[in-house]
Design a protein around this motif. Structure first.
Motif, PDB file in Angstrom:
ATOM      1  N   SER A 113       0.876  -1.175   0.000  1.00 61.33           N
ATOM      2  CA  SER A 113       0.000   0.000   0.000  1.00 61.33           C
ATOM      3  C   SER A 113       0.909   1.219   0.000  1.00 61.33           C
ATOM      4  CB  SER A 113      -0.892   0.012   1.240  1.00 61.33           C
ATOM      5  OG  SER A 113      -1.678  -1.160   1.297  1.00 61.33           O
ATOM      6  N   TYR A 114       0.531   2.276  -0.729  1.00 64.19           N
ATOM      7  CA  TYR A 114       1.456   3.404  -0.905  1.00 64.19           C
ATOM      8  C   TYR A 114       0.760   4.724  -0.636  1.00 64.19           C
ATOM      9  CZ  TYR A 114       4.958   6.459  -3.073  1.00 64.19           C
ATOM     10  OH  TYR A 114       5.902   7.436  -3.300  1.00 64.19           O
ATOM     11  N   LEU A 115       1.460   5.582   0.096  1.00 65.96           N
ATOM     12  CA  LEU A 115       1.093   6.987   0.251  1.00 65.96           C
ATOM     13  C   LEU A 115       2.322   7.823  -0.059  1.00 65.96           C
ATOM     14  CD1 LEU A 115      -0.896   6.990   3.627  1.00 65.96           C
ATOM     15  CD2 LEU A 115      -1.865   7.397   1.348  1.00 65.96           C
ATOM     16  N   ASP A 116       2.112   8.960  -0.697  1.00 65.76           N
ATOM     17  CA  ASP A 116       3.198   9.900  -0.904  1.00 65.76           C
ATOM     18  C   ASP A 116       2.971  11.089   0.020  1.00 65.76           C
ATOM     19  OD1 ASP A 116       5.436   9.884  -3.111  1.00 65.76           O
ATOM     20  OD2 ASP A 116       4.959  11.985  -2.712  1.00 65.76           O
ATOM     21  N   GLY A 117       4.040  11.737   0.418  1.00 71.79           N
ATOM     22  CA  GLY A 117       3.876  12.833   1.371  1.00 71.79           C
ATOM     23  C   GLY A 117       4.826  13.980   1.152  1.00 71.79           C
ATOM     24  N   GLY A 118       4.429  15.144   1.613  1.00 64.16           N
ATOM     25  CA  GLY A 118       5.275  16.334   1.587  1.00 64.16           C
ATOM     26  C   GLY A 118       5.341  16.928   2.981  1.00 64.16           C
ATOM     27  N   ILE A 119       6.540  17.089   3.508  1.00 61.06           N
ATOM     28  CA  ILE A 119       6.722  17.587   4.876  1.00 61.06           C
ATOM     29  C   ILE A 119       6.807  19.105   4.859  1.00 61.06           C
ATOM     30  CG2 ILE A 119       8.165  17.486   6.943  1.00 61.06           C
ATOM     31  CD1 ILE A 119       9.299  14.836   5.815  1.00 61.06           C
ATOM     32  N   MET A 120       5.840  19.760   5.443  1.00 61.84           N
ATOM     33  CA  MET A 120       5.848  21.213   5.515  1.00 61.84           C
ATOM     34  C   MET A 120       6.353  21.622   6.905  1.00 61.84           C
ATOM     35  SD  MET A 120       4.915  21.215   2.498  1.00 61.84           S
ATOM     36  CE  MET A 120       5.442  22.901   2.349  1.00 61.84           C
ATOM     37  N   ALA A 121       7.633  21.413   7.087  1.00 63.23           N
ATOM     38  CA  ALA A 121       8.273  21.695   8.372  1.00 63.23           C
ATOM     39  C   ALA A 121       9.778  21.636   8.179  1.00 63.23           C
ATOM     40  CB  ALA A 121       7.854  20.674   9.430  1.00 63.23           C
ATOM     41  N   VAL A 122      10.500  22.206   9.105  1.00 57.79           N
ATOM     42  CA  VAL A 122      11.940  21.981   9.214  1.00 57.79           C
ATOM     43  C   VAL A 122      12.124  20.992  10.355  1.00 57.79           C
ATOM     44  CG1 VAL A 122      12.543  24.238   8.284  1.00 57.79           C
ATOM     45  CG2 VAL A 122      12.209  23.978  10.759  1.00 57.79           C
ATOM     46  N   PRO A 123      13.285  20.317  10.422  1.00 55.14           N
ATOM     47  CA  PRO A 123      13.439  19.274  11.449  1.00 55.14           C
ATOM     48  C   PRO A 123      13.084  19.711  12.867  1.00 55.14           C
ATOM     49  CG  PRO A 123      15.221  19.114   9.869  1.00 55.14           C
ATOM     50  CD  PRO A 123      14.447  20.356   9.498  1.00 55.14           C
ATOM     51  N   SER A 124      13.435  20.935  13.224  1.00 53.15           N
ATOM     52  CA  SER A 124      13.192  21.378  14.604  1.00 53.15           C
ATOM     53  C   SER A 124      11.716  21.574  14.921  1.00 53.15           C
ATOM     54  CB  SER A 124      13.951  22.682  14.878  1.00 53.15           C
ATOM     55  OG  SER A 124      13.481  23.719  14.023  1.00 53.15           O
ATOM     56  N   THR A 125      10.854  21.661  13.910  1.00 54.04           N
ATOM     57  CA  THR A 125       9.422  21.874  14.174  1.00 54.04           C
ATOM     58  C   THR A 125       8.589  20.610  13.986  1.00 54.04           C
ATOM     59  OG1 THR A 125       8.968  22.618  11.899  1.00 54.04           O
ATOM     60  CG2 THR A 125       9.583  24.301  13.516  1.00 54.04           C
ATOM     61  N   VAL A 126       9.217  19.502  13.565  1.00 49.36           N
ATOM     62  CA  VAL A 126       8.480  18.241  13.454  1.00 49.36           C
ATOM     63  C   VAL A 126       7.874  17.892  14.815  1.00 49.36           C
ATOM     64  CG1 VAL A 126       8.760  15.737  13.146  1.00 49.36           C
ATOM     65  CG2 VAL A 126       9.778  17.325  11.509  1.00 49.36           C
ATOM     66  N   ALA A 127       6.633  17.400  14.784  1.00 53.93           N
ATOM     67  CA  ALA A 127       5.902  16.998  15.999  1.00 53.93           C
ATOM     68  C   ALA A 127       5.471  18.184  16.850  1.00 53.93           C
ATOM     69  CB  ALA A 127       6.706  16.008  16.836  1.00 53.93           C
ATOM     70  N   THR A 128       5.455  19.387  16.258  1.00 51.29           N
ATOM     71  CA  THR A 128       4.931  20.554  16.962  1.00 51.29           C
ATOM     72  C   THR A 128       3.727  21.091  16.192  1.00 51.29           C
ATOM     73  OG1 THR A 128       6.157  22.302  15.791  1.00 51.29           O
ATOM     74  CG2 THR A 128       7.325  21.129  17.573  1.00 51.29           C
ATOM     75  N   SER A 129       3.072  22.086  16.764  1.00 55.27           N
ATOM     76  CA  SER A 129       1.902  22.680  16.110  1.00 55.27           C
ATOM     77  C   SER A 129       2.274  23.430  14.839  1.00 55.27           C
ATOM     78  CB  SER A 129       1.190  23.631  17.080  1.00 55.27           C
ATOM     79  OG  SER A 129       2.075  24.678  17.479  1.00 55.27           O
ATOM     80  N   ARG A 130       3.562  23.669  14.625  1.00 52.97           N
ATOM     81  CA  ARG A 130       4.006  24.383  13.421  1.00 52.97           C
ATOM     82  C   ARG A 130       4.282  23.447  12.259  1.00 52.97           C
ATOM     83  NH1 ARG A 130       9.033  27.672  15.150  1.00 52.97           N
ATOM     84  NH2 ARG A 130       9.277  25.981  16.665  1.00 52.97           N
ATOM     85  N   ALA A 131       4.130  22.160  12.463  1.00 49.38           N
ATOM     86  CA  ALA A 131       4.423  21.184  11.410  1.00 49.38           C
ATOM     87  C   ALA A 131       3.143  20.618  10.822  1.00 49.38           C
ATOM     88  CB  ALA A 131       5.275  20.049  11.972  1.00 49.38           C
ATOM     89  N   SER A 132       3.160  20.402   9.521  1.00 45.48           N
ATOM     90  CA  SER A 132       2.089  19.658   8.867  1.00 45.48           C
ATOM     91  C   SER A 132       2.723  18.793   7.789  1.00 45.48           C
ATOM     92  CB  SER A 132       1.037  20.594   8.264  1.00 45.48           C
ATOM     93  OG  SER A 132       1.600  21.403   7.247  1.00 45.48           O
ATOM     94  N   VAL A 133       2.055  17.700   7.482  1.00 47.02           N
ATOM     95  CA  VAL A 133       2.521  16.801   6.430  1.00 47.02           C
ATOM     96  C   VAL A 133       1.359  16.546   5.487  1.00 47.02           C
ATOM     97  CG1 VAL A 133       3.636  14.614   5.867  1.00 47.02           C
ATOM     98  CG2 VAL A 133       4.134  15.730   8.062  1.00 47.02           C
ATOM     99  N   LEU A 134       1.607  16.719   4.192  1.00 48.30           N
ATOM    100  CA  LEU A 134       0.602  16.495   3.163  1.00 48.30           C
ATOM    101  C   LEU A 134       0.690  15.042   2.700  1.00 48.30           C
ATOM    102  CD1 LEU A 134       1.444  19.658   1.009  1.00 48.30           C
ATOM    103  CD2 LEU A 134      -0.044  19.522   3.028  1.00 48.30           C
ATOM    104  N   TYR A 135      -0.464  14.416   2.461  1.00 46.46           N
ATOM    105  CA  TYR A 135      -0.478  13.027   2.014  1.00 46.46           C
ATOM    106  C   TYR A 135      -1.420  12.876   0.826  1.00 46.46           C
ATOM    107  CZ  TYR A 135       1.570  12.106   6.597  1.00 46.46           C
ATOM    108  OH  TYR A 135       2.384  12.127   7.705  1.00 46.46           O
TER     109      TYR A 135
END
Length: 290
Positions: A113-135
């Motif tokens: 099963s496959y999903l593609d994604g785009g990370i709209m964050a820099v490493p320091s903001t991953v897992a914070t309210s400033r991060a989003s990921v497109l799928y």
């Protein structure tokens, strides 16, 4: 509550941030990287180190991939293609829509099963309210793993076409890139004067751009609508302003390529009989097929 077992392939700065977010969220996490030492800190936090890509894929029903580009991700995953059947692959590698669709075809061809994604964050903001990921990809795959994927940041599903996440990712990055180019151009102009300072000018620029960004929703509504655009300026007024920006740039010893090209386009539109500058016209003139 049970936690999904997750594997992360690729431990550059972003990959380490993704794996760290999964570990912190309580998901049993297996990691692999070509340079094994990059996993040391994660292993100290509780992650398991896989000796091979195949071992990493077999360790979890869900594998996240974050590598330099699709050529690298393809080369890395190919030795493990026999292990993909029945598992979900989420490719968070930056690339084009066409590359995302090709990766989906390859993965599904091997039973994944496959999903593609785009990370709209820099490493320091991953897992914070400033991060989003497109799928993007089949919705059932996103629904099955949405709760797990939320550990990385807000999870935004865009549609069944696997290329949509890459398209929006690069479109968002293009806006950022052009914005920063404009910012640096404006700094070059402002600091050409002996009394100008980058910091002082930026104190004026940020509120100005923040206020102007509020107009974007109205522009977007005009682009989406078949009705007469609500926002419009006289094309001659816009051209005069662009010419002034070009002249002021040259006088300040700053390259004016963008404004000269823009002025040439506006002059051509005036010669063709256009009299108004609208968002739909601006979008159309950027499309090479129009």
């Amino acid at each position: 509550m049970g936690r999904t077992t997750v594997s992360v392939i690729g431990l550059g700065e972003m990959g380490r941030a993704l794996a760290g977010a999964m570990v912190t969220a309580g998901h049993p996490t297996t990691v692999w990287n070509r340079s094994a030492a990059k996993a040391d800190e994660l292993v100290a936090l509780g992650a398991q180190r896989a000796a091979t890509v195949e071992e990493a894929v077999l360790a979890s029903p869900l594998t996240l991939v974050c590598l330099l580009d699709y050529a690298v991700s393809g080369a890395v995953l190919r030795p493990a293609e026999g292990s993909l059947h029945g598992r979900t692959l989420v490719n968070l590698t930056n690339g084009t829509p066409a590359q995302a669709r090709e990766a989906e075809a390859w993965a599904t061809g091997h039973g994944a099963s496959y999903l593609d994604g785009g990370i709209m964050a820099v490493p320091s903001t991953v897992a914070t309210s400033r991060a989003s990921v497109l799928y993007s990809g089949p919705k059932r795959h996103f629904d099955a793993h949405e709760d797990t994927l939320k550990a990385l940041g807000a999870a935004k599903y865009l549609g069944v076409d696997a290329g949509m996440a890459a398209l929006y990712d690069l479109a968002l990055l293009s806006a950022m890139n052009v914005m920063f180019d404009g910012f640096f151009h404006s700094l070059a102009m402002a600091t050409s004067h002996s009394e100008g300072s980058a910091a002082g000018f930026t104190d004026l620029l940020v509120p100005w751009l923040t206020n102007m960004s509020q107009v974007m929703h109205a522009f977007a509504a005009d682009v989406d609508s078949d009705a007469e655009p609500v926002l419009a300026q006289g094309l001659d007024v816009v051209l005069a302003s662009v010419r002034n920006m070009a002249h002021a740039s040259r006088d300040a010893g700053v390259r004016a390529d963008y404004f000269e090209q823009s002025a040439a386009t506006l002059e051509r539109q005036l010669a063709e009989g256009l009299t108004r500058y609208t968002a739909p016209d601006a979008v159309r003139r950027l499309r090479t097929s129009d």
